[in-house]
Design a protein around this motif. Structure first.
Motif, short mmCIF file in Angstrom:
data_model
loop_
_atom_site.label_atom_id
_atom_site.label_comp_id
_atom_site.label_asym_id
_atom_site.label_seq_id
_atom_site.Cartn_x
_atom_site.Cartn_y
_atom_site.Cartn_z
N TYR A 69 -0.52 -11.05 10.10
CA TYR A 69 -0.01 -9.97 9.25
C TYR A 69 0.47 -10.51 7.91
O TYR A 69 0.12 -9.98 6.85
N THR A 70 1.29 -11.56 7.94
CA THR A 70 1.82 -12.11 6.69
C THR A 70 0.71 -12.75 5.85
O THR A 70 0.75 -12.69 4.62
N ALA A 71 -0.28 -13.34 6.50
CA ALA A 71 -1.41 -13.94 5.76
C ALA A 71 -2.17 -12.86 4.99
O ALA A 71 -2.60 -13.09 3.85
N ALA A 72 -2.32 -11.69 5.60
CA ALA A 72 -3.04 -10.59 4.96
C ALA A 72 -2.27 -10.00 3.79
O ALA A 72 -2.86 -9.31 2.94
N MET A 73 -0.96 -10.24 3.73
CA MET A 73 -0.13 -9.69 2.66
C MET A 73 0.13 -10.69 1.54
O MET A 73 0.81 -10.38 0.56
N PHE A 78 -7.08 -10.87 -0.54
CA PHE A 78 -8.28 -10.06 -0.64
C PHE A 78 -8.75 -10.01 -2.09
O PHE A 78 -7.96 -10.17 -3.02
N GLU A 79 -10.02 -9.77 -2.24
CA GLU A 79 -10.62 -9.75 -3.58
C GLU A 79 -10.28 -8.48 -4.34
O GLU A 79 -10.07 -8.51 -5.56
N PHE A 80 -10.22 -7.35 -3.62
CA PHE A 80 -10.11 -6.06 -4.30
C PHE A 80 -8.78 -5.34 -4.14
O PHE A 80 -8.54 -4.33 -4.79
N PHE A 81 -7.92 -5.84 -3.26
CA PHE A 81 -6.68 -5.11 -2.98
C PHE A 81 -5.47 -6.03 -3.09
O PHE A 81 -5.46 -7.15 -2.56
N LYS A 83 -1.02 -6.33 -2.81
CA LYS A 83 -0.03 -5.97 -1.79
C LYS A 83 0.38 -4.50 -1.87
O LYS A 83 0.51 -3.82 -0.85
N GLY A 84 0.57 -4.00 -3.10
CA GLY A 84 0.97 -2.60 -3.25
C GLY A 84 -0.08 -1.63 -2.74
O GLY A 84 0.25 -0.63 -2.08
N GLN A 85 -1.34 -1.92 -3.02
CA GLN A 85 -2.43 -1.07 -2.54
C GLN A 85 -2.55 -1.15 -1.03
O GLN A 85 -2.81 -0.14 -0.36
N ILE A 86 -2.37 -2.35 -0.50
CA ILE A 86 -2.45 -2.53 0.96
C ILE A 86 -1.36 -1.73 1.66
O ILE A 86 -1.61 -1.14 2.73
N GLU A 87 -0.18 -1.66 1.08
CA GLU A 87 0.91 -0.89 1.69
C GLU A 87 0.54 0.59 1.78
O GLU A 87 0.87 1.27 2.76
N VAL A 88 -0.14 1.11 0.77
CA VAL A 88 -0.58 2.51 0.80
C VAL A 88 -1.56 2.71 1.95
O VAL A 88 -1.47 3.68 2.71
N ILE A 89 -2.50 1.78 2.08
CA ILE A 89 -3.49 1.87 3.16
C ILE A 89 -2.80 1.78 4.51
O ILE A 89 -3.08 2.58 5.42
N TYR A 90 -1.90 0.83 4.67
CA TYR A 90 -1.21 0.64 5.95
C TYR A 90 -0.37 1.86 6.31
O TYR A 90 -0.32 2.27 7.48
N ALA A 91 0.30 2.43 5.33
CA ALA A 91 1.13 3.62 5.60
C ALA A 91 0.25 4.80 6.00
O ALA A 91 0.59 5.55 6.92
N THR A 92 -0.88 4.94 5.33
CA THR A 92 -1.80 6.04 5.65
C THR A 92 -2.33 5.90 7.07
O THR A 92 -2.36 6.87 7.84
N VAL A 93 -2.76 4.70 7.43
CA VAL A 93 -3.29 4.45 8.77
C VAL A 93 -2.21 4.66 9.83
O VAL A 93 -2.46 5.27 10.87
N SER A 94 -1.01 4.19 9.56
CA SER A 94 0.09 4.34 10.53
C SER A 94 0.44 5.80 10.73
O SER A 94 0.80 6.21 11.84
N ALA A 95 0.32 6.60 9.67
CA ALA A 95 0.57 8.04 9.79
C ALA A 95 -0.50 8.71 10.64
O ALA A 95 -0.21 9.56 11.49
N ILE A 96 -1.76 8.32 10.42
CA ILE A 96 -2.86 8.87 11.21
C ILE A 96 -2.66 8.54 12.69
O ILE A 96 -2.86 9.39 13.57
N GLU A 168 -18.75 -4.55 -1.12
CA GLU A 168 -17.76 -5.46 -0.56
C GLU A 168 -16.35 -4.87 -0.56
O GLU A 168 -15.54 -5.18 0.31
N LYS A 169 -16.06 -4.05 -1.55
CA LYS A 169 -14.73 -3.42 -1.60
C LYS A 169 -14.53 -2.50 -0.40
O LYS A 169 -13.45 -2.44 0.18
#
Length: 217
Positions: A69-73, A78-81, A83-96, A168-169
């Motif tokens: 988890y920490t490595a991914a943050m 990542f090439e295209f994302f 930390k701030g963008q990843i948090e949006v994705i993670y929050a969206t997925v967690s809500a789903i 790739e994105k």
């Protein structure tokens, strides 16, 4: 009467022996309390709270989850994302996935960035779409990724491409959604009483009508 006294004494000795064995002998899964303590220290040293839910995982599993988890943050993971963008994705997925524990962490992280509107964070947490254009694109893309478990319909690919998600994105986005979903599944297992809903219909409703998520019972 004497037999009762002897029986109680034997029971007391048995309890003491079992308690001592729990401290000194590895459990049936191959780890000892010292391993659990070391894993909890690893969690605390990384800046995370030591939660009872984490005890559902073996010490090695817990450390591996946190390391990945920490490595991914990390910056440049990542090439295209970022930390701030990843948090949006993670929050969206967690809500789903209706994982309240993960969602609370990621909503808090989003709230720590002053440029994020609290109403947008609340909308993501409710399963909807934020008004901020960039956050909205990330949320929509994450919902598409989750709708069919990483498979995108042709019309979905075309729509995603108009928002800049292709090639790739899109592969990176897909991985981030699956990665967070795996964490959600572990945390949901550790939180009895919470329901899980990842059906495509719910995702499509949330995207099409911008409605709060529903939970299955």
């Amino acid at each position: 009467f004497e037999n009762t006294i002897h029986m109680q004494a034997r029971q007391a000795r048995s309890v003491k022996i079992l308690a001592l064995a729990a401290l000194l002998v590895p459990c049936v899964h191959g780890y000892a309390q010292a391993d659990r303590d070391a894993a909890n220290k690893f969690v605390a040293d990384a800046g995370f709270p030591v939660l009872n839910a984490f005890n559902k995982m073996t010490p090695k599993h817990l450390v591996t989850v946190l390391k990945t988890y920490t490595a991914a943050m990390e910056d440049g993971a990542f090439e295209f994302f970022d930390k701030g963008q990843i948090e949006v994705i993670y929050a969206t997925v967690s809500a789903i996935n209706n994982c309240e524990m993960c969602l609370s962490f990621h909503a808090m992280a989003l709230g720590g960035d002053t440029k994020n509107d609290p109403s947008d964070i609340a909308e993501i947490a409710a399963g909807g779409l934020p008004k901020d254009p960039e956050m909205r694109k990330l949320a929509v893309a994450a919902k598409y990724a989750m709708a069919h478990k990483g498979i995108f319909l042709e019309r979905e690919k075309k729509h995603l491409a108009t928002m800049g998600f292709e090639g790739e994105k899109l592969v990176e986005l897909n991985f981030l959604c699956g990665f967070m979903s795996a964490h959600n599944q572990v945390c949901l297992f550790a939180q009895p009483g919470l329901s899980l809903c990842t059906c495509a219909r719910c995702c499509e409703l949330a995207y099409t009508h911008n409605t709060p998520r529903t939970t299955s019972t």
